[in-house]
Design a protein around this motif. Structure first.
Motif, PDB file in Angstrom:
ATOM      1  N   LEU A 254       0.889  -1.146   0.038  1.00 38.44           N
ATOM      2  CA  LEU A 254      -0.061  -0.073   0.052  1.00 38.44           C
ATOM      3  C   LEU A 254       0.761   1.342  -0.049  1.00 38.44           C
ATOM      4  CD1 LEU A 254      -2.830   1.440   0.348  1.00 38.44           C
ATOM      5  CD2 LEU A 254      -2.705   0.950   2.683  1.00 38.44           C
ATOM      6  N   ARG A 255       2.018   1.181   0.751  1.00 40.64           N
ATOM      7  CA  ARG A 255       2.832   2.320   0.656  1.00 40.64           C
ATOM      8  C   ARG A 255       3.490   2.731  -0.920  1.00 40.64           C
ATOM      9  NH1 ARG A 255       4.421   0.059   5.597  1.00 40.64           N
ATOM     10  NH2 ARG A 255       6.018  -1.200   4.779  1.00 40.64           N
ATOM     11  N   LEU A 256       3.355   1.580  -1.754  1.00 39.84           N
ATOM     12  CA  LEU A 256       3.634   2.016  -3.084  1.00 39.84           C
ATOM     13  C   LEU A 256       2.560   2.449  -4.103  1.00 39.84           C
ATOM     14  CD1 LEU A 256       6.125  -1.320  -3.472  1.00 39.84           C
ATOM     15  CD2 LEU A 256       6.779   1.121  -3.212  1.00 39.84           C
ATOM     16  N   ILE A 257       1.496   1.745  -3.842  1.00 46.33           N
ATOM     17  CA  ILE A 257       0.125   2.123  -4.455  1.00 46.33           C
ATOM     18  C   ILE A 257      -0.718   2.930  -4.307  1.00 46.33           C
ATOM     19  CG2 ILE A 257       0.745  -0.150  -5.848  1.00 46.33           C
ATOM     20  CD1 ILE A 257      -1.634  -1.242  -4.535  1.00 46.33           C
ATOM     21  N   GLY A 258      -0.813   3.178  -2.891  1.00 51.30           N
ATOM     22  CA  GLY A 258      -1.694   3.956  -2.229  1.00 51.30           C
ATOM     23  C   GLY A 258      -1.827   5.637  -2.539  1.00 51.30           C
ATOM     24  N   PRO A 260      -2.298   8.486  -4.197  1.00 49.32           N
ATOM     25  CA  PRO A 260      -3.042   8.894  -5.636  1.00 49.32           C
ATOM     26  C   PRO A 260      -2.328   9.427  -6.639  1.00 49.32           C
ATOM     27  CG  PRO A 260      -4.230   9.764  -3.400  1.00 49.32           C
ATOM     28  CD  PRO A 260      -2.802   9.298  -3.168  1.00 49.32           C
ATOM     29  N   HIS A 261      -1.233  10.303  -6.510  1.00 49.23           N
ATOM     30  CA  HIS A 261      -0.296  10.613  -7.351  1.00 49.23           C
ATOM     31  C   HIS A 261       0.322   9.570  -8.109  1.00 49.23           C
ATOM     32  CE1 HIS A 261      -0.811  14.562  -6.105  1.00 49.23           C
ATOM     33  NE2 HIS A 261      -0.523  14.445  -4.864  1.00 49.23           N
ATOM     34  N   ARG A 262       0.519   8.562  -7.526  1.00 53.19           N
ATOM     35  CA  ARG A 262       1.419   7.221  -8.245  1.00 53.19           C
ATOM     36  C   ARG A 262       0.109   6.779  -8.885  1.00 53.19           C
ATOM     37  NH1 ARG A 262       5.239   3.890  -6.282  1.00 53.19           N
ATOM     38  NH2 ARG A 262       6.041   5.810  -5.463  1.00 53.19           N
ATOM     39  N   LEU A 263      -1.223   6.505  -8.652  1.00 52.25           N
ATOM     40  CA  LEU A 263      -2.261   6.001  -9.334  1.00 52.25           C
ATOM     41  C   LEU A 263      -2.613   6.671 -10.629  1.00 52.25           C
ATOM     42  CD1 LEU A 263      -4.832   4.429  -6.743  1.00 52.25           C
ATOM     43  CD2 LEU A 263      -3.029   3.328  -8.184  1.00 52.25           C
ATOM     44  N   LEU A 266       0.390   6.241 -12.934  1.00 50.30           N
ATOM     45  CA  LEU A 266      -0.035   4.794 -13.808  1.00 50.30           C
ATOM     46  C   LEU A 266      -1.117   4.894 -14.970  1.00 50.30           C
ATOM     47  CD1 LEU A 266       0.461   1.733 -13.717  1.00 50.30           C
ATOM     48  CD2 LEU A 266      -1.110   1.475 -12.043  1.00 50.30           C
ATOM     49  N   ALA A 267      -2.170   5.675 -14.606  1.00 47.51           N
ATOM     50  CA  ALA A 267      -3.049   5.796 -15.647  1.00 47.51           C
ATOM     51  C   ALA A 267      -2.767   6.343 -16.646  1.00 47.51           C
ATOM     52  CB  ALA A 267      -4.309   6.397 -14.940  1.00 47.51           C
ATOM     53  N   ALA A 268      -1.809   7.554 -16.399  1.00 50.65           N
ATOM     54  CA  ALA A 268      -1.221   8.395 -17.625  1.00 50.65           C
ATOM     55  C   ALA A 268       0.019   7.453 -18.456  1.00 50.65           C
ATOM     56  CB  ALA A 268      -0.607   9.561 -17.261  1.00 50.65           C
ATOM     57  N   GLN A 269       0.577   6.524 -17.758  1.00 48.00           N
ATOM     58  CA  GLN A 269       1.438   5.727 -18.635  1.00 48.00           C
ATOM     59  C   GLN A 269       0.657   4.724 -19.354  1.00 48.00           C
ATOM     60  OE1 GLN A 269       3.579   4.170 -15.257  1.00 48.00           O
ATOM     61  NE2 GLN A 269       5.027   6.069 -15.271  1.00 48.00           N
ATOM     62  N   VAL A 294      -5.970   0.722 -13.194  1.00 51.35           N
ATOM     63  CA  VAL A 294      -5.905   1.251 -11.962  1.00 51.35           C
ATOM     64  C   VAL A 294      -7.495   1.136 -11.306  1.00 51.35           C
ATOM     65  CG1 VAL A 294      -6.260   3.836 -11.530  1.00 51.35           C
ATOM     66  CG2 VAL A 294      -4.683   3.160 -13.121  1.00 51.35           C
ATOM     67  N   ARG A 295      -8.368   1.062 -12.092  1.00 50.87           N
ATOM     68  CA  ARG A 295      -9.815   0.796 -11.350  1.00 50.87           C
ATOM     69  C   ARG A 295      -9.754  -0.541 -10.380  1.00 50.87           C
ATOM     70  NH1 ARG A 295     -14.734  -1.445 -12.668  1.00 50.87           N
ATOM     71  NH2 ARG A 295     -14.307  -2.055 -14.750  1.00 50.87           N
ATOM     72  N   ARG A 296      -9.098  -1.543 -11.296  1.00 47.72           N
ATOM     73  CA  ARG A 296      -9.058  -3.016 -10.326  1.00 47.72           C
ATOM     74  C   ARG A 296      -8.139  -2.675  -9.190  1.00 47.72           C
ATOM     75  NH1 ARG A 296      -8.027  -7.983 -14.487  1.00 47.72           N
ATOM     76  NH2 ARG A 296      -8.934  -8.997 -12.636  1.00 47.72           N
ATOM     77  N   ILE A 297      -7.289  -1.874  -9.151  1.00 51.56           N
ATOM     78  CA  ILE A 297      -6.419  -1.827  -8.022  1.00 51.56           C
ATOM     79  C   ILE A 297      -7.184  -0.911  -7.056  1.00 51.56           C
ATOM     80  CG2 ILE A 297      -4.311  -0.485  -7.024  1.00 51.56           C
ATOM     81  CD1 ILE A 297      -2.747  -0.952  -9.712  1.00 51.56           C
ATOM     82  N   GLU A 298      -7.864  -0.005  -7.387  1.00 51.84           N
ATOM     83  CA  GLU A 298      -8.649   0.886  -6.413  1.00 51.84           C
ATOM     84  C   GLU A 298      -9.690  -0.051  -5.920  1.00 51.84           C
ATOM     85  OE1 GLU A 298     -10.231   4.076  -8.903  1.00 51.84           O
ATOM     86  OE2 GLU A 298      -8.506   5.177  -8.695  1.00 51.84           O
TER      87      GLU A 298
END
Length: 495
Positions: A254-258, A260-263, A266-269, A294-298
């Motif tokens: 969670l510290r890696l993907i939690g 919002p800027h990281r997500l 990821l969506a832009a990539q 991204v939606r599946r991660i959320e």
């Protein structure tokens, strides 16, 4: 000392006891996988029990109409869902709005992913997979090696490589293109990693629920002081994410993907990847999976957080309402019921009716003795003391702040109507009556009393708004507004 073969065999036996492999090993495994994959999707992780029974029943009817009736199991959709829940593939729960739903267990999610990968394109030993493996091993070695000089050497080498790449781009102004085939392999590797996420999130949520059940069970059986129970279980409820192995692993991820800027990054990539020409070689389902990473991660994060909140709420509620004596009484009652059922079942016939207990028996007790030595009959209560209702029970100031003076108001209303103060042909205006009253009868509460008397005499509401000035017992004045009301006098009625 067991042999190598025996150890491998025992390990395989334990592996096949897992509900995920058990699902894939069943005779009707293709049907179970098909029905679960159609009923439960990423957009609908939970389905109401009634809706699930209806949809599965419709799917079975369609398969029978298509000629697959011989391969279908016996029983209706309700029976099939019950079997799947007992096998650990479905989880039945009640939501906050008292709606009972089904959701896939972590074992069922893993089985669907295995079946999906087996039925799709075969995994290939590609450059992308090897690079992923090498990067993972490199990070593992770097994190495990505490040598400062080795770490510095690796960082210097990485900085040198990146600096050389930056110099080349600045010098040439071009970026080396990658072959579409290699990009396609990397995309397939990404999809392979993404398909593992739903099962991982489901395992974390189920481990939290299992910890919740363990805590509640231990609490019900606990006979320690209440203070010790509160300190221990409230602490575990507040730190539920750190109480399981899966939870600790999830907290690290969670510290890696939690962020919002990281997500967002990821969506832009992923948007850049889908705009590239090689993505046209991907199938529609693969493009959809990439677009919804991204939606599946959320969704997975929401699933875990919901399980965490529910566990904390249940544990805290159980601790607050914990009553060991009551729990033991309930357990003893349930054991008595089970004993009665076991004694009744051997002699019971199929479809034998059972007379329901429509009401609980009531003990016919006239008087409960307070002590074993209290042999005297019960005595009636002492008579009530006399109360002088005519005495002065309140002072003048208290009466001034009391309720309406109905008698005085009624007399004033009659005198006002008799004297003909108002010339309104429609009747006596209540606002005029109130304004003509002395200060002692113009309190705000007296206006309410006057309106009550008007209702008793037969009042008529008008369209205008009446304004009156009320006088409180302390001399303060208040302007009050109300709907205009008139009262029919006896003379008006006679006319």
């Amino acid at each position: 000392m067991i042999s190598r073969v025996e150890g491998a065999y025992l390990g395989a036996v334990r592996a096949f006891q897992n509900p995920m492999l058990d699902l894939l090993h069943k005779r009707h495994a293709p049907l179970v996988v098909a029905l679960l994959s159609v009923t439960f999707t990423a957009e609908r992780p939970t389905v109401a029990v009634a809706d699930a029974h209806t949809e599965i029943g419709d799917a079975l009817d369609q398969l029978r109409a298509a000629g697959h009736g011989d391969t279908l199991p016996a029983g209706g959709p309700r029976e099939l869902c019950r079997q799947w829940a007992e096998a650990g593939w479905l989880v039945r729960q009640v939501l906050d709005d008292d709606v009972e739903v089904y959701r896939l267990s972590a074992h069922a999610v893993g089985a669907l992913e295995v079946a999906g990968r087996a039925g799709g394109a075969r995994a290939r030993v590609s450059q992308s997979r090897v690079r992923t493996l090498l990067d993972a091993v490199g990070r593992l070695a770097q994190d495990a090696d505490p040598d400062v000089l080795v770490r510095m050497a690796r960082l210097d080498a990485e900085i040198g490589r990146l600096q050389a790449e930056l110099d080349r781009v600045q010098r040439t102004g071009t970026v080396e293109t990658v072959d579409d085939e290699e990009l396609l392999e990397e995309a397939e590797n990404v999809l392979h990693l993404v398909r593992e996420l739903p099962a991982d999130f489901a395992r974390v949520a189920e481990s939290i629920k299992a910890m919740q059940r363990d805590v509640v069970t231990a609490l019900r059986q606990d006979e320690r002081p209440t203070g010790d129970v509160l300190r221990e279980y409230l602490a575990r409820g507040e730190q539920v994410m750190e109480s399981t192995t899966e939870g600790r692993a999830f907290a690290g991820a969670l510290r890696l993907i939690g962020d919002p800027h990281r997500l967002d990054e990821l969506a832009a990539q992923l948007d850049v990847v889908l705009r590239h020409r090689f993505s046209r070689r991907l199938g529609p389902q693969q493009r959809t999976e990439l677009r919804e990473v991204v939606r599946r991660i959320e969704q997975g994060l929401d699933q875990v957080f919901a399980a965490q909140r529910e566990a904390s709420s249940v544990i805290t509620s159980q601790v607050r309402h914990h009553d060991p004596l009551r729990d033991r009484q309930v357990d003893a009652l349930l054991r008595d019921v089970m004993t009665g059922l076991q004694a009744w079942m051997p002699d019971a016939r199929r479809s034998q009716p059972v007379d329901p207990l429509r009401r609980l028996p009531v003990a016919d007790v006239e008087h409960l003795r307070q002590t074993t030595g209290a042999l005297q009959p019960p005595e009636p209560p002492a008579p009530l003391t006399d109360w002088d209702d005519d005495g002065d029970v309140a002072s003048g100031d208290a009466l001034a702040w009391g309720g309406p003076h109905y008698a005085e108001l009624d007399a004033h209303l009659a005198a006002f109507a008799t004297d003909g103060v108002t010339a309104d042909p429609d009747g006596v205006d209540v606002a005029a009556v109130f304004d003509a009253a002395p200060d002692a009868l113009r309190r705000p509460v007296d206006l309410l009393g006057l309106l009550e008397l008007a209702h008793a005499h037969g009042m008529t509401e008008t369209d205008r708004v009446a304004l009156v000035d009320a006088v409180r017992p302390d001399g303060a004045r208040r302007r009050l507004a109300f709907g205009g009301v008139t009262i029919r006098t006896k003379d008006d009625t006679d006319d």
